[in-house]
Design a protein around this motif. Structure first.
Motif, short mmCIF file in Angstrom:
data_model
loop_
_atom_site.label_atom_id
_atom_site.label_comp_id
_atom_site.label_asym_id
_atom_site.label_seq_id
_atom_site.Cartn_x
_atom_site.Cartn_y
_atom_site.Cartn_z
N LEU A 113 -69.58 -89.27 -32.98
CA LEU A 113 -70.87 -89.23 -33.28
C LEU A 113 -71.90 -89.24 -32.03
N HIS A 114 -71.34 -89.60 -30.94
CA HIS A 114 -72.11 -90.13 -29.59
C HIS A 114 -72.32 -88.52 -29.35
N ASP A 115 -73.84 -88.51 -28.76
CA ASP A 115 -74.17 -87.20 -28.35
C ASP A 115 -75.19 -87.18 -27.02
N THR B 12 -62.22 -94.44 -27.81
CA THR B 12 -60.86 -94.41 -27.70
C THR B 12 -60.12 -93.79 -28.88
N SER C 206 -72.23 -102.93 -19.13
CA SER C 206 -72.98 -102.30 -20.12
C SER C 206 -72.10 -102.12 -21.32
N MET C 207 -71.32 -102.85 -21.74
CA MET C 207 -70.55 -103.26 -23.15
C MET C 207 -69.13 -102.61 -22.94
N SER D 59 -66.71 -83.52 -25.47
CA SER D 59 -67.10 -84.97 -25.09
C SER D 59 -66.56 -85.74 -26.15
N SER E 178 -72.18 -99.98 -38.34
CA SER E 178 -73.33 -99.21 -37.53
C SER E 178 -73.92 -98.10 -38.71
C1 B12 Z 1 -75.23 -95.40 -27.64
C2 B12 Z 1 -74.03 -95.82 -28.26
C3 B12 Z 1 -73.85 -95.60 -29.66
C4 B12 Z 1 -75.07 -94.91 -30.51
C5 B12 Z 1 -75.03 -93.50 -30.21
C6 B12 Z 1 -76.16 -92.77 -30.19
C7 B12 Z 1 -75.93 -91.35 -30.04
N1 B12 Z 1 -76.97 -90.57 -30.46
O1 B12 Z 1 -75.13 -90.76 -29.25
C8 B12 Z 1 -74.47 -95.63 -31.75
C9 B12 Z 1 -75.34 -97.13 -32.03
C10 B12 Z 1 -74.99 -94.56 -32.89
C11 B12 Z 1 -72.94 -96.00 -31.61
C12 B12 Z 1 -72.39 -95.87 -32.76
C13 B12 Z 1 -70.75 -96.29 -32.47
N2 B12 Z 1 -70.30 -96.96 -31.28
CO1 B12 Z 1 -71.18 -96.75 -29.74
N3 B12 Z 1 -71.85 -96.82 -27.84
C14 B12 Z 1 -73.03 -96.43 -27.23
C15 B12 Z 1 -73.18 -96.80 -26.13
C16 B12 Z 1 -73.83 -98.16 -25.88
C17 B12 Z 1 -73.66 -95.80 -25.00
C18 B12 Z 1 -73.28 -94.47 -25.15
C19 B12 Z 1 -74.14 -93.58 -24.22
O2 B12 Z 1 -75.03 -92.86 -25.00
N4 B12 Z 1 -73.92 -93.79 -22.96
C20 B12 Z 1 -75.19 -92.86 -22.34
C21 B12 Z 1 -74.59 -91.38 -21.64
C22 B12 Z 1 -75.68 -90.86 -20.94
O3 B12 Z 1 -73.52 -91.81 -21.07
P1 B12 Z 1 -71.93 -90.94 -21.66
O4 B12 Z 1 -71.90 -90.66 -23.01
O5 B12 Z 1 -70.90 -91.81 -20.99
O6 B12 Z 1 -72.11 -89.43 -20.97
C23 B12 Z 1 -72.19 -89.33 -19.70
C24 B12 Z 1 -70.49 -89.14 -18.84
O7 B12 Z 1 -69.67 -89.72 -19.73
C25 B12 Z 1 -70.29 -87.72 -18.94
N5 B12 Z 1 -69.77 -86.86 -20.26
C26 B12 Z 1 -70.10 -87.28 -21.56
N6 B12 Z 1 -69.70 -86.31 -22.24
C27 B12 Z 1 -69.06 -85.24 -21.38
C28 B12 Z 1 -68.46 -84.04 -21.74
C29 B12 Z 1 -67.98 -83.44 -20.93
C30 B12 Z 1 -67.42 -82.02 -20.97
C31 B12 Z 1 -68.21 -83.57 -19.22
C32 B12 Z 1 -67.33 -82.96 -18.35
C33 B12 Z 1 -68.78 -84.90 -19.07
C34 B12 Z 1 -69.09 -85.68 -20.05
O8 B12 Z 1 -71.47 -87.01 -18.68
C35 B12 Z 1 -72.47 -87.92 -19.43
C36 B12 Z 1 -73.98 -88.06 -18.54
O9 B12 Z 1 -73.77 -88.40 -17.32
C37 B12 Z 1 -71.62 -97.08 -25.54
C38 B12 Z 1 -71.31 -98.21 -24.28
C39 B12 Z 1 -71.30 -97.35 -23.16
N7 B12 Z 1 -71.88 -98.17 -22.11
O10 B12 Z 1 -70.89 -96.34 -22.83
C40 B12 Z 1 -71.00 -97.45 -27.02
C41 B12 Z 1 -69.60 -97.34 -27.34
C42 B12 Z 1 -69.01 -96.05 -26.96
N8 B12 Z 1 -69.61 -97.38 -28.80
C43 B12 Z 1 -68.58 -97.90 -29.25
C44 B12 Z 1 -68.12 -98.18 -30.66
C45 B12 Z 1 -67.35 -99.04 -31.20
C46 B12 Z 1 -69.25 -97.73 -31.73
C47 B12 Z 1 -68.97 -97.66 -33.09
C48 B12 Z 1 -67.64 -97.43 -33.86
C49 B12 Z 1 -69.90 -98.78 -33.70
C50 B12 Z 1 -69.16 -99.44 -34.84
N9 B12 Z 1 -68.79 -100.63 -34.72
O11 B12 Z 1 -69.43 -98.91 -35.94
C51 B12 Z 1 -70.13 -96.36 -33.69
C52 B12 Z 1 -69.32 -95.15 -33.92
C53 B12 Z 1 -69.76 -94.09 -34.45
C54 B12 Z 1 -69.06 -92.77 -34.21
N10 B12 Z 1 -68.31 -92.54 -35.35
O12 B12 Z 1 -69.10 -92.12 -33.42
C55 B12 Z 1 -67.64 -98.51 -28.22
C56 B12 Z 1 -66.47 -97.69 -28.18
C57 B12 Z 1 -65.10 -98.29 -28.07
C58 B12 Z 1 -63.81 -97.34 -28.53
N11 B12 Z 1 -63.15 -97.38 -29.42
O13 B12 Z 1 -63.83 -96.64 -27.66
C59 B12 Z 1 -68.45 -98.48 -26.77
C60 B12 Z 1 -67.93 -98.58 -25.80
C61 B12 Z 1 -69.38 -99.71 -27.30
C62 B12 Z 1 -68.62 -101.09 -27.25
N12 B12 Z 1 -67.82 -101.54 -26.22
O14 B12 Z 1 -68.88 -101.88 -28.36
N13 B12 Z 1 -72.85 -95.97 -30.19
#
Ligand code: B12
Lengths: 211, 486
Positions: free
Chosen positions: A100-102, A150, B363-364, A146, B209
């Motif tokens: 659900l991450h977006d 894991t 950052s987690m 995206s 969550s």
């Molecule tokens: C915000 C967040 C949430 C929010 C999501 C809000 C939303 N609307 O997206 C909420 C609180 C809802 C959430 C929920 C959960 N989360 Co979360 N979340 C995060 C967090 C803190 C940040 C993610 C984020 O938004 N980053 C900011 C964006 C800009 O970065 P990004 O997503 O990486 O994207 C960049 C690049 O990766 C790339 N990119 C992304 N997508 C794509 C696609 C393509 C094609 C390309 C080329 C590039 C690309 O470009 C982007 C921009 O530069 C991460 C930790 C982290 N530091 O990453 C944990 C994290 C991902 N979550 C985690 C977990 C465990 C969960 C939950 C399971 C929690 C739970 N115990 O219930 C739930 C799962 C819900 C579900 N079914 O998806 C874990 C993942 C562990 C794992 N198994 O892999 C993490 C790592 C945190 C942790 N260590 O605890 N989460």
């Protein structure tokens, strides 16, 4: 000076009114809509993309630039003919099933759109079947997936498998990303590209459709 | 030195007026804006509707009358005790009592041998658990990382098993689905003797969550949360908005939205099972506005997390929140100051159950063995602050001052002997305060290296299984346990 520089500058200043006025002026001066789009607006967004990558700009400003570009494109649209953006390549993007991450996906989607491609964002929790269906119905040439978990990364592989089964794998480029995704993983599952952030994702998408 | 459960509340980022203003704002958000939902929550919607909530299924909105919220929130217990299995580390969550421990679902760990990041495994959950079992200032063990080496369907039971085998401290984790929840409750019931004994002294608890900020119910997690309520297993209602992306840019706006999300969650829990033990789980975070990434180490995270306790305390519910996150990739000076700042503020705020306080990096996304040792020291120091300065006749030491007299010294006084092990924080050995000569002779190791040595020393000891051999056999007969111990 580049004739389009004023448009680029206005876009970088986030001055919507000026961009619109300059675009209208250019049209009145018989400049082609296609050139305004490619050499003005998209060129401006390329600079925005670079600044974003260098972290010289706040993302809300990047988003505002994209919105301004969108408003200007609306003016150009009737003059661009049917498939200006789609000629560049249609993109289907979404977060894979179970995830659900977006936030990251939305940024990538926005930056690819700003690079001049037609983007269909399916949202989150998208099953392989829905991806395949959308690629078929939109006649997309690029699939972007995206995943932030894991546990949902294997869905990327399954979606690629479904694409292969549908017989479309050869006509569609696949790009993947998300925090836990790596270049190696992308290679393992047979994706064509990986990008670590939205700026490089847009560049890679553009490169994929360049003839 | 036992420093758990001490009283915080010295740091109050919100004034009394600020608290009531934010509480009222949250009610307004729930009445006017409401929450949205995904498909699959029909039973929950029906339940809310019959309790008086306004549900618009076509628009996808639930609006909560303030009266309903206030009524339901009153039913939530103001004290939740999370037990340890040996009784030595029970967490009595109420008022301003402070406990801190691990957290996260990291996917990378800095390898203890190479120091380089690699994917986390089931064995890491076990090894970190063993470390935490021995670090006195880490008060509970929340599953810190993902077992990326096993299949997802085996996660839930195996994560809990690895934690429970490694430590007797309280164990908390999320689960993937309701079936996983039932499995781990069965596992814990076996260890407890039976389910009612587990419910009486829950030594495991659940995080869900349930909310995806802004203001959206997540179907799967909401269902797990409600099932935990029915099973009377304590549950933390995690919601984690980032200011600037999933909540307003401002701290007050972020807190108001988050408080609204919490009130809605608590309302659902209490309607599901009146009196269900829950923790208000607001985790206010910040977005890095240049990338939209998560900023964990920001000082504002410490400020907002302290405010979270004030808001939870205002409605009489114990809270769960975060501190000790850092955006640094390695245990360096930045990690040190970010952790110390946020943990001190959060503890001084009176937060009851502070997770993420040990081990986290990047950052987690990552954890490191040596970081647990360093954070044990930071947490201990922060709790020492809560202990305050005692002023009574014996601590004032007037007699001692008079008998030693001007020009003397206190090194051999009885009074010094009496207090030298009590008055000052002793540390776990990671802080170095020796002379440069001695330090150089010992290799001139920096804090990270010293912490690695300590971590290695603890892990090189023979492991103690905290599950008896007989019990272990029954568990392994019944469940697919993948951890190899010893
Ligand atoms: C915000 C967040 C949430 C929010 C999501 C809000 C939303 N609307 O997206 C909420 C609180 C809802 C959430 C929920 C959960 N989360 Co979360 N979340 C995060 C967090 C803190 C940040 C993610 C984020 O938004 N980053 C900011 C964006 C800009 O970065 P990004 O997503 O990486 O994207 C960049 C690049 O990766 C790339 N990119 C992304 N997508 C794509 C696609 C393509 C094609 C390309 C080329 C590039 C690309 O470009 C982007 C921009 O530069 C991460 C930790 C982290 N530091 O990453 C944990 C994290 C991902 N979550 C985690 C977990 C465990 C969960 C939950 C399971 C929690 C739970 N115990 O219930 C739930 C799962 C819900 C579900 N079914 O998806 C874990 C993942 C562990 C794992 N198994 O892999 C993490 C790592 C945190 C942790 N260590 O605890 N989460």
């Amino acid at each position: 000076m580049n004739t389009f520089q004023p448009i680029i500058d206005a876009l970088l200043d986030l001055d919507k009114q000026r961009v619109i006025t300059l675009v209208r002026d250019a049209l009145n001066n018989q400049v082609s809509a296609k050139d305004i789009l490619n050499q003005g607006l998209i060129a401006g967004m390329d600079v925005v993309g670079e600044r974003m990558e260098k972290e010289d700009m706040f993302i809300p400003e990047v988003l505002q630039a994209a919105q301004i570009m969108g408003a200007a494109v609306e003016i150009l649209k009737p003059l661009l003919g049917e498939d200006s953006a789609s000629a560049n390549g249609r993109v289907v993007i979404g977060t894979v099933k179970g995830d659900l991450h977006d936030i990251g996906k939305n940024l990538v989607s926005m930056m690819i759109k700003s690079a001049g491609l037609e983007v269909h964002d399916l949202g989150v929790d998208i099953s392989p079947e829905r991806f395949v269906e959308a690629i078929k119905s939109k006649d997309a040439k690029i699939l972007c997936m995206s995943a932030l978990l894991t546990t949902t990364m294997p869905m990327m592989k399954r979606t690629i498998d479904a694409l292969t089964e549908s017989g479309m794998r050869n006509t569609v480029k696949v790009m993947v990303g998300g925090a836990p995704v790596t270049q190696n993983f992308a290679r393992e599952i047979g994706a064509d590209a990986y990008a670590p952030d939205a700026g490089s994702a847009a560049k890679a998408a553009k490169a994929m459709v360049q003839p | 030195m036992d420093l758990k459960g001490l009283s915080g509340g010295q740091y109050k980022p919100l004034s009394d007026d600020g608290i009531t203003t934010i509480h009222k704002a949250a009610i307004t958000i729930l009445e006017k804006t409401g929450m949205t939902f995904e498909s699959g929550l029909d039973d929950t919607l029906t339940m809310l509707e019959s309790a008086g909530a306004w549900v618009d299924r076509t628009q996808g909105r639930i609006r909560f009358p303030g009266k309903l919220i206030e009524e339901q929130v009153k039913k939530a217990p103001n004290r939740v005790i999370l037990y340890s299995r040996d009784g030595k580390n029970n967490l009595d969550l109420t008022e301003n009592r402070v406990y801190l421990g691990t957290g996260g679902a990291a996917i990378k760990v800095l390898d203890l041998e190479t120091g380089k990041p690699r994917a986390t495994t089931l064995h890491d959950i076990y090894q970190i658990g063993r470390l935490v079992d021995r670090l006195n200032h880490i008060h509970f063990y929340l599953r810190p990382c993902i077992p990326t080496d096993i299949s997802e369907s085996d996660y839930d039971i195996n994560m809990f098993y690895a934690c429970l085998n490694a430590t007797t401290k309280h164990v908390m984790s999320g689960v993937n689905n309701e079936a996983g929840l039932h499995q781990i409750v069965d596992l814990a019931s076996m260890i407890a003797g039976d389910k009612s004994l587990l419910q009486k002294r829950p030594f495991i608890s659940i995080i869900t969550s349930f909310a995806i900020s802004p203001l959206k119910l997540c179907t799967q997690s909401t269902r797990i949360m409600q099932e935990a309520n029915r099973l009377k297993i304590p549950v933390a209602l995690s919601a984690a908005p980032m200011s600037g992306s999933t909540s307003p840019m401002t701290m007050a706006g972020t807190l108001a939205q988050l408080h609204a999300e919490q009130l809605a969650g608590i309302c659902i829990c209490q309607l599901t099972q009146a009196g269900a033990p829950i923790l208000y789980g607001g985790i206010p975070g910040m977005a890095n506005l240049k990338t939209m990434g998560y900023l964990g180490g920001a000082v504002e995270c410490g400020m907002m997390n302290a405010a979270i306790h004030q808001l939870a305390h205002h409605i009489g519910v114990p809270n769960y929140n975060s501190s000790g996150l850092t955006d640094s990739k390695v245990p360096d000076a930045q990690a040190g100051w970010e952790k110390a700042m946020t943990t001190l503020l959060t503890a001084m705020g009176g937060s009851n159950y502070v997770h993420h306080a040990a081990g986290m990096l990047e950052s987690m996304l990552a954890v490191a063995y040596e970081q647990y040792v360093i954070d044990d020291e930071i947490i201990g120091m922060c709790c020492k602050v809560l202990d305050g300065i005692k002023v009574d006749p014996d601590h004032l030491a007037l007699d001692v001052i008079d008998s030693i007299g001007p020009g003397g010294n206190f090194m051999t006084s009885e009074h010094t002997m009496k207090y030298m092990r009590k008055e000052y924080f002793p540390g776990n050995g990671v802080s170095d305060s020796r002379s440069r000569d001695k330090w150089e002779k010992d290799g001139g190791l920096d804090a990270r290296e010293r912490a690695r040595k300590l971590a290695k020393r603890i892990l090189s000891e023979a492991p103690t299984s905290h599950i008896s051999e007989e019990m272990d056999r029954s568990i392994r007969n019944r469940f697919k346990i993948l951890l190899k111990t010893a």
